[in-house]
Design a protein around this motif. Structure first.
Motif, PDB file in Angstrom:
ATOM      1  N   ARG A  16       0.896  -1.151   0.011  1.00 16.91           N
ATOM      2  CA  ARG A  16       0.086   0.139   0.048  1.00 16.91           C
ATOM      3  C   ARG A  16       0.893   1.183   0.033  1.00 16.91           C
ATOM      4  O   ARG A  16       0.458   2.291  -0.439  1.00 16.91           O
ATOM      5  CB  ARG A  16      -0.825  -0.056   1.192  1.00 16.91           C
ATOM      6  CG  ARG A  16      -2.293  -0.972   1.011  1.00 16.91           C
ATOM      7  CD  ARG A  16      -2.974  -0.532   2.333  1.00 16.91           C
ATOM      8  NE  ARG A  16      -2.490  -1.042   3.374  1.00 16.91           N
ATOM      9  CZ  ARG A  16      -2.543  -2.503   3.867  1.00 16.91           C
ATOM     10  NH1 ARG A  16      -3.167  -3.431   3.180  1.00 16.91           N
ATOM     11  NH2 ARG A  16      -2.103  -2.684   5.087  1.00 16.91           N
ATOM     12  N   GLU A  17       1.982   1.260   0.561  1.00 19.01           N
ATOM     13  CA  GLU A  17       2.934   2.189   0.582  1.00 19.01           C
ATOM     14  C   GLU A  17       3.887   2.522  -0.417  1.00 19.01           C
ATOM     15  O   GLU A  17       4.814   3.499  -0.455  1.00 19.01           O
ATOM     16  CB  GLU A  17       3.625   2.372   1.722  1.00 19.01           C
ATOM     17  CG  GLU A  17       2.629   2.306   3.159  1.00 19.01           C
ATOM     18  CD  GLU A  17       1.882   3.460   3.332  1.00 19.01           C
ATOM     19  OE1 GLU A  17       2.467   4.498   3.212  1.00 19.01           O
ATOM     20  OE2 GLU A  17       0.921   3.181   3.803  1.00 19.01           O
ATOM     21  N   ARG A  18       4.430   1.614  -1.180  1.00 22.22           N
ATOM     22  CA  ARG A  18       5.294   1.517  -2.143  1.00 22.22           C
ATOM     23  C   ARG A  18       4.834   1.345  -3.664  1.00 22.22           C
ATOM     24  O   ARG A  18       4.038   0.606  -3.901  1.00 22.22           O
ATOM     25  CB  ARG A  18       6.155   0.375  -2.021  1.00 22.22           C
ATOM     26  CG  ARG A  18       6.689   0.572  -0.552  1.00 22.22           C
ATOM     27  CD  ARG A  18       8.384   0.041  -0.458  1.00 22.22           C
ATOM     28  NE  ARG A  18       8.839   0.351   0.893  1.00 22.22           N
ATOM     29  CZ  ARG A  18       9.180  -0.627   1.749  1.00 22.22           C
ATOM     30  NH1 ARG A  18       8.873  -1.788   1.460  1.00 22.22           N
ATOM     31  NH2 ARG A  18       9.769  -0.246   2.802  1.00 22.22           N
ATOM     32  N   PRO A  19       5.508   2.091  -4.738  1.00 21.86           N
ATOM     33  CA  PRO A  19       4.850   1.858  -6.257  1.00 21.86           C
ATOM     34  C   PRO A  19       5.409   0.538  -6.735  1.00 21.86           C
ATOM     35  O   PRO A  19       6.604   0.003  -6.318  1.00 21.86           O
ATOM     36  CB  PRO A  19       5.876   3.216  -6.806  1.00 21.86           C
ATOM     37  CG  PRO A  19       7.054   3.603  -5.664  1.00 21.86           C
ATOM     38  CD  PRO A  19       6.563   3.191  -4.483  1.00 21.86           C
ATOM     39  N   LEU A 137      -4.916   5.959 -10.529  1.00 24.19           N
ATOM     40  CA  LEU A 137      -4.459   6.965  -9.391  1.00 24.19           C
ATOM     41  C   LEU A 137      -5.262   6.947  -8.182  1.00 24.19           C
ATOM     42  O   LEU A 137      -5.050   6.735  -7.061  1.00 24.19           O
ATOM     43  CB  LEU A 137      -4.416   8.294  -9.636  1.00 24.19           C
ATOM     44  CG  LEU A 137      -3.083   8.847 -10.810  1.00 24.19           C
ATOM     45  CD1 LEU A 137      -3.264  10.166 -11.456  1.00 24.19           C
ATOM     46  CD2 LEU A 137      -1.867   8.384  -9.990  1.00 24.19           C
ATOM     47  N   ARG A 140      -5.073   3.161  -6.191  1.00 27.30           N
ATOM     48  CA  ARG A 140      -3.680   2.903  -5.506  1.00 27.30           C
ATOM     49  C   ARG A 140      -3.644   3.582  -4.196  1.00 27.30           C
ATOM     50  O   ARG A 140      -4.511   4.445  -3.672  1.00 27.30           O
ATOM     51  CB  ARG A 140      -2.566   3.870  -6.050  1.00 27.30           C
ATOM     52  CG  ARG A 140      -1.156   3.231  -5.977  1.00 27.30           C
ATOM     53  CD  ARG A 140      -0.155   4.231  -6.103  1.00 27.30           C
ATOM     54  NE  ARG A 140       1.088   3.814  -5.764  1.00 27.30           N
ATOM     55  CZ  ARG A 140       1.615   3.521  -4.544  1.00 27.30           C
ATOM     56  NH1 ARG A 140       0.772   3.604  -3.451  1.00 27.30           N
ATOM     57  NH2 ARG A 140       2.803   3.164  -4.233  1.00 27.30           N
ATOM     58  N   TYR A 142      -2.092   5.134  -0.492  1.00 28.02           N
ATOM     59  CA  TYR A 142      -0.842   6.216  -0.289  1.00 28.02           C
ATOM     60  C   TYR A 142      -0.717   6.279   1.093  1.00 28.02           C
ATOM     61  O   TYR A 142      -1.507   6.129   1.958  1.00 28.02           O
ATOM     62  CB  TYR A 142      -1.410   7.588  -0.902  1.00 28.02           C
ATOM     63  CG  TYR A 142      -1.570   7.550  -2.648  1.00 28.02           C
ATOM     64  CD1 TYR A 142      -0.646   7.716  -3.293  1.00 28.02           C
ATOM     65  CD2 TYR A 142      -3.004   7.380  -3.010  1.00 28.02           C
ATOM     66  CE1 TYR A 142      -0.845   7.805  -4.742  1.00 28.02           C
ATOM     67  CE2 TYR A 142      -3.176   7.373  -4.336  1.00 28.02           C
ATOM     68  CZ  TYR A 142      -2.035   7.483  -5.375  1.00 28.02           C
ATOM     69  OH  TYR A 142      -2.322   7.404  -6.625  1.00 28.02           O
ATOM     70  N   THR A 144       0.073   8.545   4.373  1.00 23.42           N
ATOM     71  CA  THR A 144      -0.919   9.867   4.862  1.00 23.42           C
ATOM     72  C   THR A 144       0.305  10.784   4.779  1.00 23.42           C
ATOM     73  O   THR A 144       1.225  10.886   5.584  1.00 23.42           O
ATOM     74  CB  THR A 144      -1.150   9.566   6.351  1.00 23.42           C
ATOM     75  OG1 THR A 144      -2.041   8.504   6.200  1.00 23.42           O
ATOM     76  CG2 THR A 144      -1.978  10.850   6.806  1.00 23.42           C
ATOM     77  N   LEU A 167      -2.888  15.408  -7.581  1.00 26.43           N
ATOM     78  CA  LEU A 167      -3.096  14.386  -6.604  1.00 26.43           C
ATOM     79  C   LEU A 167      -2.659  15.140  -5.505  1.00 26.43           C
ATOM     80  O   LEU A 167      -1.730  15.773  -4.964  1.00 26.43           O
ATOM     81  CB  LEU A 167      -2.018  12.919  -6.918  1.00 26.43           C
ATOM     82  CG  LEU A 167      -2.251  11.998  -5.980  1.00 26.43           C
ATOM     83  CD1 LEU A 167      -3.561  11.365  -5.922  1.00 26.43           C
ATOM     84  CD2 LEU A 167      -0.942  10.845  -6.472  1.00 26.43           C
TER      85      LEU A 167
END
Length: 168
Positions: A16-19, A137, A140, A142, A144, A167
């Motif tokens: 959830r935190e990394r591309p 976008l 996905r 992100y 906080t 964004l």
């Protein structure tokens, strides 16, 4: 096998935190544990809250006179401590092998944590094509943060993707 749900939980937190991380189903998890070259072994990095990271790897080579190569099918750490413990685990095999092969991208900031020089090679390249930028976008996850980023997309194949996407 008994730790698989904890492993999947850690992966989900990190993804959830990394591309570039994908939502994994049974097929992908099976490929992590059973790559084409044979079964991979799993190792865990645990802390006060249980599993904080893991790696799946297999050993190749090691015949008389040859050195061992460790091939990682997955390396995920939810905490810096877990990542350091996994690096220490790999480093402990330094006297046996010349390298550990880890498939990741050169954009991965974790590469800077290695105490020695790391050589990045692209051996197999694949790409996922975004066909609907706003949907991608929005879907996905992100971290906080309080910031605004604006993406400018030029897409010669799908003109409807071209444009400016803020964004927040």
């Amino acid at each position: 096998d008994s730790d698989q749900s904890a492993v999947e939980r850690v992966y989900g937190e990190v993804a959830r935190e990394r591309p570039g991380y994908l939502d994994r189903g049974p097929y992908v998890w099976n490929r992590v544990r059973q790559p084409r070259t044979g079964a991979a072994r799993g190792v865990l990095a645990t802390g006060e809250n249980g599993v904080e990271g893991y790696a799946f790897l297999s050993q190749h080579g090691g015949a008389t006179g040859s050195r061992v190569e460790l091939r990682l099918t997955d390396l995920v750490a939810a905490t810096p401590r877990a990542f350091q413990r996994l690096l220490d685990f790999l480093a402990a095999h330094r006297s046996l092998g010349e390298r550990a092969v880890w498939y990741g991208g050169p954009w991965d900031g974790r590469l800077f944590a290695f105490p020695e020089q790391v050589k990045v090679e692209i051996e197999e390249y694949w790409m996922l094509r975004v066909i609907h930028v706003p949907g991608a976008l929005l879907a996905r996850g992100y971290p906080t943060l309080d910031l605004t980023v604006e993406f400018e997309v030029e897409d010669d194949l799908l003109q409807e993707n071209s444009g400016c996407y803020p964004l927040e």
